[in-house]
Design a protein around this motif. Structure first.
Motif, PDB file in Angstrom:
ATOM      1  N   LEU A  21       0.681  -1.105  -0.359  1.00  0.00           N
ATOM      2  CA  LEU A  21       0.443   0.139   0.405  1.00  0.00           C
ATOM      3  C   LEU A  21       0.805   1.140   0.085  1.00  0.00           C
ATOM      4  CD1 LEU A  21      -2.845  -0.800   2.402  1.00  0.00           C
ATOM      5  CD2 LEU A  21      -3.014  -0.755  -0.090  1.00  0.00           C
ATOM      6  N   GLY A  22       1.864   1.274  -0.045  1.00  0.00           N
ATOM      7  CA  GLY A  22       3.089   2.247   0.418  1.00  0.00           C
ATOM      8  C   GLY A  22       2.992   3.396   1.422  1.00  0.00           C
ATOM      9  N   GLY A  23       2.514   2.571   2.273  1.00  0.00           N
ATOM     10  CA  GLY A  23       2.431   3.369   3.484  1.00  0.00           C
ATOM     11  C   GLY A  23       1.301   2.829   5.419  1.00  0.00           C
ATOM     12  N   GLY A  24       1.571   4.057   5.778  1.00  0.00           N
ATOM     13  CA  GLY A  24       0.573   3.893   6.887  1.00  0.00           C
ATOM     14  C   GLY A  24       0.950   2.120   7.717  1.00  0.00           C
ATOM     15  N   ALA A  25       2.337   2.400   7.833  1.00  0.00           N
ATOM     16  CA  ALA A  25       2.504   1.353   8.820  1.00  0.00           C
ATOM     17  C   ALA A  25       1.743   1.045   9.844  1.00  0.00           C
ATOM     18  CB  ALA A  25       4.104   1.154   9.219  1.00  0.00           C
ATOM     19  N   TRP A  26       1.854   1.671  10.923  1.00  0.00           N
ATOM     20  CA  TRP A  26       1.271   1.727  12.770  1.00  0.00           C
ATOM     21  C   TRP A  26      -0.202   0.954  12.369  1.00  0.00           C
ATOM     22  CZ3 TRP A  26      -2.782   3.862  14.762  1.00  0.00           C
ATOM     23  CH2 TRP A  26      -3.442   4.808  14.854  1.00  0.00           C
ATOM     24  N   PRO A  27      -0.737   2.191  11.978  1.00  0.00           N
ATOM     25  CA  PRO A  27      -2.834   1.276  11.877  1.00  0.00           C
ATOM     26  C   PRO A  27      -2.508  -0.226  11.192  1.00  0.00           C
ATOM     27  CG  PRO A  27      -2.463   3.102  10.073  1.00  0.00           C
ATOM     28  CD  PRO A  27      -0.971   3.245  10.502  1.00  0.00           C
ATOM     29  N   ILE A  28      -2.427  -0.380  10.244  1.00  0.00           N
ATOM     30  CA  ILE A  28      -1.758  -1.759   9.295  1.00  0.00           C
ATOM     31  C   ILE A  28      -1.601  -2.944  10.390  1.00  0.00           C
ATOM     32  CG2 ILE A  28      -0.702  -3.160   7.529  1.00  0.00           C
ATOM     33  CD1 ILE A  28      -1.350  -0.757   6.043  1.00  0.00           C
ATOM     34  N   HIS A  29      -0.401  -3.084  11.419  1.00  0.00           N
ATOM     35  CA  HIS A  29       0.504  -3.838  12.272  1.00  0.00           C
ATOM     36  C   HIS A  29      -0.484  -3.945  13.630  1.00  0.00           C
ATOM     37  CE1 HIS A  29       3.742  -2.983   9.495  1.00  0.00           C
ATOM     38  NE2 HIS A  29       4.180  -3.747   9.948  1.00  0.00           N
ATOM     39  N   ALA A  30      -1.117  -2.184  13.690  1.00  0.00           N
ATOM     40  CA  ALA A  30      -1.567  -2.777  15.302  1.00  0.00           C
ATOM     41  C   ALA A  30      -2.957  -3.846  14.837  1.00  0.00           C
ATOM     42  CB  ALA A  30      -2.372  -1.349  15.449  1.00  0.00           C
ATOM     43  N   LEU A  31      -3.760  -2.903  13.831  1.00  0.00           N
ATOM     44  CA  LEU A  31      -4.761  -4.048  13.053  1.00  0.00           C
ATOM     45  C   LEU A  31      -4.191  -5.754  12.546  1.00  0.00           C
ATOM     46  CD1 LEU A  31      -8.173  -3.956  12.544  1.00  0.00           C
ATOM     47  CD2 LEU A  31      -7.405  -3.429   9.997  1.00  0.00           C
ATOM     48  N   ALA A  32      -3.072  -6.221  12.320  1.00  0.00           N
ATOM     49  CA  ALA A  32      -3.082  -7.348  12.013  1.00  0.00           C
ATOM     50  C   ALA A  32      -2.981  -8.418  13.496  1.00  0.00           C
ATOM     51  CB  ALA A  32      -1.476  -7.178  11.383  1.00  0.00           C
ATOM     52  N   ALA A  33      -2.128  -6.732  14.321  1.00  0.00           N
ATOM     53  CA  ALA A  33      -1.953  -7.555  15.211  1.00  0.00           C
ATOM     54  C   ALA A  33      -3.026  -7.973  16.363  1.00  0.00           C
ATOM     55  CB  ALA A  33      -1.425  -6.949  16.383  1.00  0.00           C
ATOM     56  N   ALA A  34      -4.015  -6.654  16.474  1.00  0.00           N
ATOM     57  CA  ALA A  34      -5.917  -7.032  17.337  1.00  0.00           C
ATOM     58  C   ALA A  34      -6.051  -8.385  16.295  1.00  0.00           C
ATOM     59  CB  ALA A  34      -6.028  -6.124  17.652  1.00  0.00           C
ATOM     60  N   VAL A  35      -6.672  -8.108  14.885  1.00  0.00           N
ATOM     61  CA  VAL A  35      -7.136  -9.730  14.761  1.00  0.00           C
ATOM     62  C   VAL A  35      -5.657 -10.869  14.735  1.00  0.00           C
ATOM     63  CG1 VAL A  35      -8.076 -10.525  12.196  1.00  0.00           C
ATOM     64  CG2 VAL A  35      -8.583  -8.018  13.121  1.00  0.00           C
ATOM     65  N   GLY A  36      -4.869 -10.656  15.168  1.00  0.00           N
ATOM     66  CA  GLY A  36      -3.776 -11.879  15.007  1.00  0.00           C
ATOM     67  C   GLY A  36      -4.644 -12.981  16.343  1.00  0.00           C
ATOM     68  N   LEU A  37      -4.617 -11.704  17.289  1.00  0.00           N
ATOM     69  CA  LEU A  37      -5.173 -12.285  18.555  1.00  0.00           C
ATOM     70  C   LEU A  37      -6.165 -12.560  18.369  1.00  0.00           C
ATOM     71  CD1 LEU A  37      -3.491 -12.696  21.584  1.00  0.00           C
ATOM     72  CD2 LEU A  37      -4.765 -10.810  22.215  1.00  0.00           C
ATOM     73  N   TRP A  38      -7.163 -12.017  17.667  1.00  0.00           N
ATOM     74  CA  TRP A  38      -8.175 -12.697  17.690  1.00  0.00           C
ATOM     75  C   TRP A  38      -8.520 -14.119  17.510  1.00  0.00           C
ATOM     76  CZ3 TRP A  38     -12.212 -13.692  13.865  1.00  0.00           C
ATOM     77  CH2 TRP A  38     -13.037 -14.378  14.175  1.00  0.00           C
TER      78      TRP A  38
END
Length: 152
Positions: free
Chosen positions: A83-100
């Protein structure tokens, strides 16, 4: 920090962050459930219970977070690059969904209804996911920032 070590340091920090915060959150949800039943819990008991859970619960929970982050952080990095940017929201979402997803798998396989009592409610599950999201956010900041005053 040398670029080659940055992902490893960020990964360890993310796992520690999510694990320690998650352990504290689950303890407080469990104590809140007891309080709702009429049990009076002093601050000293809250602190000692939290400390005991940090020693007793953290290793089990940390193993789940460690495995989850091994998949979620590289996947988020690939999406960020695409996507070329927006690292922190993507990583935060990935970790949250990953935990779920991890909790869903564990609860499906565990003999008891839920492995982590705090996740019996939507609020508890969201709180645990928020702690994972903080770990993912921290990972993104450590890995993807340029360290020149510009954050991820």
């Amino acid at each position: 920090m040398a670029n080659r070590w940055r992902p490893l340091v960020a990964y360890v920090a993310a796992v520690l962050d999510a694990t320690l915060l998650g352990s504290i959150v689950q303890t407080q949800f469990n104590l809140a459930a007891l309080t709702a039943l009429g049990v009076e819990i002093s601050w000293a008991t809250r602190l000692s219970t939290t400390a005991r859970d940090l020693v007793g619960f953290t290793p089990l929970y940390g193993s789940l977070v460690t495995i989850m982050m091994l998949g979620a952080m590289p996947a988020a990095t690939l999406v960020t690059r695409r996507l070329g940017g927006g690292a922190w929201p993507i990583h935060a979402l990935a970790a949250a969904v990953g935990l779920w997803v991890t909790l869903w798998i564990v609860d499906t396989l565990a003999p008891m209804p839920t492995l982590i009592a705090a996740t019996r409610s939507g609020e508890g599950t969201l709180a645990m996911m928020a702690t994972a999201a903080l770990g993912g956010w921290g990972y993104a900041i450590l890995v993807h920032s340029r360290w020149d005053g510009v954050s991820a």
